[in-house]
Design a protein around this motif. Structure first.
Motif, PDB file in Angstrom:
ATOM      1  N   TYR A  97     -24.295 -24.149 -66.359  1.00 53.84           N
ATOM      2  CA  TYR A  97     -24.083 -23.871 -64.945  1.00 53.84           C
ATOM      3  C   TYR A  97     -23.865 -25.128 -64.109  1.00 53.84           C
ATOM      4  O   TYR A  97     -23.242 -25.080 -63.052  1.00 53.84           O
ATOM      5  CB  TYR A  97     -25.239 -23.044 -64.382  1.00 53.84           C
ATOM      6  CG  TYR A  97     -24.919 -21.556 -64.352  1.00 53.84           C
ATOM      7  CD1 TYR A  97     -24.293 -20.984 -63.251  1.00 53.84           C
ATOM      8  CD2 TYR A  97     -25.215 -20.745 -65.433  1.00 53.84           C
ATOM      9  CE1 TYR A  97     -23.975 -19.641 -63.223  1.00 53.84           C
ATOM     10  CE2 TYR A  97     -24.907 -19.395 -65.425  1.00 53.84           C
ATOM     11  CZ  TYR A  97     -24.288 -18.845 -64.310  1.00 53.84           C
ATOM     12  OH  TYR A  97     -23.964 -17.519 -64.287  1.00 53.84           O
ATOM     13  N   ASP A  98     -24.363 -26.262 -64.564  1.00 51.87           N
ATOM     14  CA  ASP A  98     -24.161 -27.502 -63.815  1.00 51.87           C
ATOM     15  C   ASP A  98     -22.694 -27.904 -63.778  1.00 51.87           C
ATOM     16  O   ASP A  98     -22.279 -28.675 -62.901  1.00 51.87           O
ATOM     17  CB  ASP A  98     -24.974 -28.641 -64.434  1.00 51.87           C
ATOM     18  CG  ASP A  98     -26.471 -28.485 -64.191  1.00 51.87           C
ATOM     19  OD1 ASP A  98     -26.842 -27.699 -63.297  1.00 51.87           O
ATOM     20  OD2 ASP A  98     -27.258 -29.143 -64.901  1.00 51.87           O
ATOM     21  N   ASP A  99     -21.900 -27.396 -64.714  1.00 49.48           N
ATOM     22  CA  ASP A  99     -20.490 -27.780 -64.807  1.00 49.48           C
ATOM     23  C   ASP A  99     -19.528 -26.692 -64.321  1.00 49.48           C
ATOM     24  O   ASP A  99     -18.309 -26.872 -64.372  1.00 49.48           O
ATOM     25  CB  ASP A  99     -20.140 -28.116 -66.261  1.00 49.48           C
ATOM     26  CG  ASP A  99     -20.984 -29.247 -66.811  1.00 49.48           C
ATOM     27  OD1 ASP A  99     -21.264 -30.192 -66.050  1.00 49.48           O
ATOM     28  OD2 ASP A  99     -21.369 -29.192 -67.993  1.00 49.48           O
ATOM     29  N   ILE A 100     -20.063 -25.570 -63.871  1.00 54.22           N
ATOM     30  CA  ILE A 100     -19.210 -24.431 -63.501  1.00 54.22           C
ATOM     31  C   ILE A 100     -18.447 -24.692 -62.206  1.00 54.22           C
ATOM     32  O   ILE A 100     -18.982 -25.243 -61.243  1.00 54.22           O
ATOM     33  CB  ILE A 100     -20.051 -23.141 -63.386  1.00 54.22           C
ATOM     34  CG1 ILE A 100     -20.288 -22.552 -64.775  1.00 54.22           C
ATOM     35  CG2 ILE A 100     -19.393 -22.115 -62.468  1.00 54.22           C
ATOM     36  CD1 ILE A 100     -21.153 -21.311 -64.793  1.00 54.22           C
TER      37      ILE A 100
ATOM     38  N   GLU B 212     -16.256 -25.297 -52.761  1.00 56.30           N
ATOM     39  CA  GLU B 212     -16.809 -26.644 -52.728  1.00 56.30           C
ATOM     40  C   GLU B 212     -18.286 -26.720 -53.091  1.00 56.30           C
ATOM     41  O   GLU B 212     -18.804 -27.810 -53.351  1.00 56.30           O
ATOM     42  CB  GLU B 212     -16.578 -27.255 -51.342  1.00 56.30           C
ATOM     43  CG  GLU B 212     -15.099 -27.470 -51.025  1.00 56.30           C
ATOM     44  CD  GLU B 212     -14.889 -28.146 -49.686  1.00 56.30           C
ATOM     45  OE1 GLU B 212     -15.892 -28.372 -48.972  1.00 56.30           O
ATOM     46  OE2 GLU B 212     -13.729 -28.455 -49.359  1.00 56.30           O
ATOM     47  N   GLY B 213     -18.971 -25.587 -53.105  1.00 48.83           N
ATOM     48  CA  GLY B 213     -20.397 -25.620 -53.408  1.00 48.83           C
ATOM     49  C   GLY B 213     -20.698 -25.470 -54.883  1.00 48.83           C
ATOM     50  O   GLY B 213     -19.809 -25.416 -55.732  1.00 48.83           O
ATOM     51  N   THR B 214     -21.983 -25.386 -55.164  1.00 49.57           N
ATOM     52  CA  THR B 214     -22.467 -25.183 -56.530  1.00 49.57           C
ATOM     53  C   THR B 214     -22.693 -23.688 -56.767  1.00 49.57           C
ATOM     54  O   THR B 214     -22.707 -22.898 -55.816  1.00 49.57           O
ATOM     55  CB  THR B 214     -23.789 -25.925 -56.747  1.00 49.57           C
ATOM     56  OG1 THR B 214     -24.799 -25.312 -55.914  1.00 49.57           O
ATOM     57  CG2 THR B 214     -23.663 -27.398 -56.384  1.00 49.57           C
ATOM     58  N   PRO B 215     -22.901 -23.296 -58.023  1.00 50.20           N
ATOM     59  CA  PRO B 215     -23.251 -21.898 -58.278  1.00 50.20           C
ATOM     60  C   PRO B 215     -24.511 -21.457 -57.522  1.00 50.20           C
ATOM     61  O   PRO B 215     -24.611 -20.305 -57.095  1.00 50.20           O
ATOM     62  CB  PRO B 215     -23.462 -21.872 -59.790  1.00 50.20           C
ATOM     63  CG  PRO B 215     -22.533 -22.921 -60.305  1.00 50.20           C
ATOM     64  CD  PRO B 215     -22.632 -24.020 -59.286  1.00 50.20           C
ATOM     65  N   ILE B 216     -25.465 -22.368 -57.353  1.00 48.97           N
ATOM     66  CA  ILE B 216     -26.668 -22.037 -56.582  1.00 48.97           C
ATOM     67  C   ILE B 216     -26.302 -21.786 -55.127  1.00 48.97           C
ATOM     68  O   ILE B 216     -26.779 -20.816 -54.508  1.00 48.97           O
ATOM     69  CB  ILE B 216     -27.719 -23.162 -56.708  1.00 48.97           C
ATOM     70  CG1 ILE B 216     -28.309 -23.170 -58.124  1.00 48.97           C
ATOM     71  CG2 ILE B 216     -28.835 -22.967 -55.676  1.00 48.97           C
ATOM     72  CD1 ILE B 216     -29.313 -24.279 -58.364  1.00 48.97           C
ATOM     73  N   ASP B 217     -25.437 -22.626 -54.560  1.00 53.04           N
ATOM     74  CA  ASP B 217     -24.964 -22.414 -53.195  1.00 53.04           C
ATOM     75  C   ASP B 217     -24.295 -21.052 -53.071  1.00 53.04           C
ATOM     76  O   ASP B 217     -24.545 -20.289 -52.122  1.00 53.04           O
ATOM     77  CB  ASP B 217     -23.948 -23.494 -52.786  1.00 53.04           C
ATOM     78  CG  ASP B 217     -24.556 -24.883 -52.715  1.00 53.04           C
ATOM     79  OD1 ASP B 217     -25.758 -24.982 -52.409  1.00 53.04           O
ATOM     80  OD2 ASP B 217     -23.820 -25.851 -52.962  1.00 53.04           O
TER      81      ASP B 217
END
Length: 216
Positions: free
Chosen positions: A88-91, A50-55
């Motif tokens: 990366y925003d869409d990964i 559920e998170g982002t690649p940064i998370d």
């Protein structure tokens, strides 16, 4: 010359390493046979993270979000240097075991290399999901494989033992990170090395084989 490559479809350095190795193989005068092998960087990751690649990077590596963001910026810049446009925003971070099962199926049909490229591009460039059966079947169809058969293969997990065998072989070789290249079953190269380094390895191995009357 045979080169076995352990990698994961959500490994940014694996895609970069693939491009660098391809450039080296294109310069090498001999024939190079490539076979990809399964390696799961994060087998405990849920299919629908559920998170982002940064998370993900922050949690996984125990670093700050700023550090994770800097890591992503760095790898995105290096990817760009080899012609890869990472988004990366869409990964969609995910579990890749089904993708590996699908790759083994494609290998049984002589289509592994095409599908490997499609899955990497789908994940890093196109923002596609590579962890769910339906999405993977769509991607298989895009390279000319049978979508219904892809779904059947993923439903009964007939290639899961092959994935586990690859993972076991990686452990036997002492591989704990990818990409990892094994040339002729005995020369190991770790990481996304520069193309010149890969070319040097291929040339060195070829030169060692010549006294025995073999050719690359």
């Amino acid at each position: 010359m045979k080169v076995d490559i352990w990698s994961d479809v959500q490994c940014p350095w694996c895609y970069i390493g693939k491009r660098r190795f391809e450039a080296a193989a294109a310069e090498f005068p001999g024939q190079v046979e490539v076979e990809y092998h399964s390696f799961e960087l994060a087998p405990d990751t849920p299919v629908d993270y559920e998170g982002t690649p940064i998370d993900y990077l922050s949690d996984r590596k125990g670093i700050s979000r700023d550090q994770a963001s800097a890591m992503i910026d760095r790898v995105t810049g290096i990817a760009d240097s080899v012609g890869l446009d990472y988004h990366y925003d869409d990964i969609h971070q995910t579990n890749t075991v089904l993708a590996h099962e699908l790759l083994h199926w494609a290998k049984s049909l002589g289509r592994q290399l095409e599908l490997k490229e499609r899955l990497l591009k789908a994940y890093f460039v196109d923002g596609r999901h590579v962890g769910r059966a339906e999405d993977l079947a769509d991607l298989a169809a895009e390279v000319g494989l049978d979508r219904d058969e892809a779904l059947a293969v993923l439903a009964d997990h007939r290639f899961l033992p092959a994935v586990k065998q690859d993972v076991a072989q990686a452990a036997a070789y002492g591989i704990n990170g990818v990409p990892f290249f094994v040339v002729e079953g005995k020369y190991g190269v770790s990481g996304a090395q520069e193309s010149a380094t890969f070319l040097q390895v291929l040339e060195t191995v070829a030169a060692e084989r010549e006294p025995a009357g073999e050719t690359a």
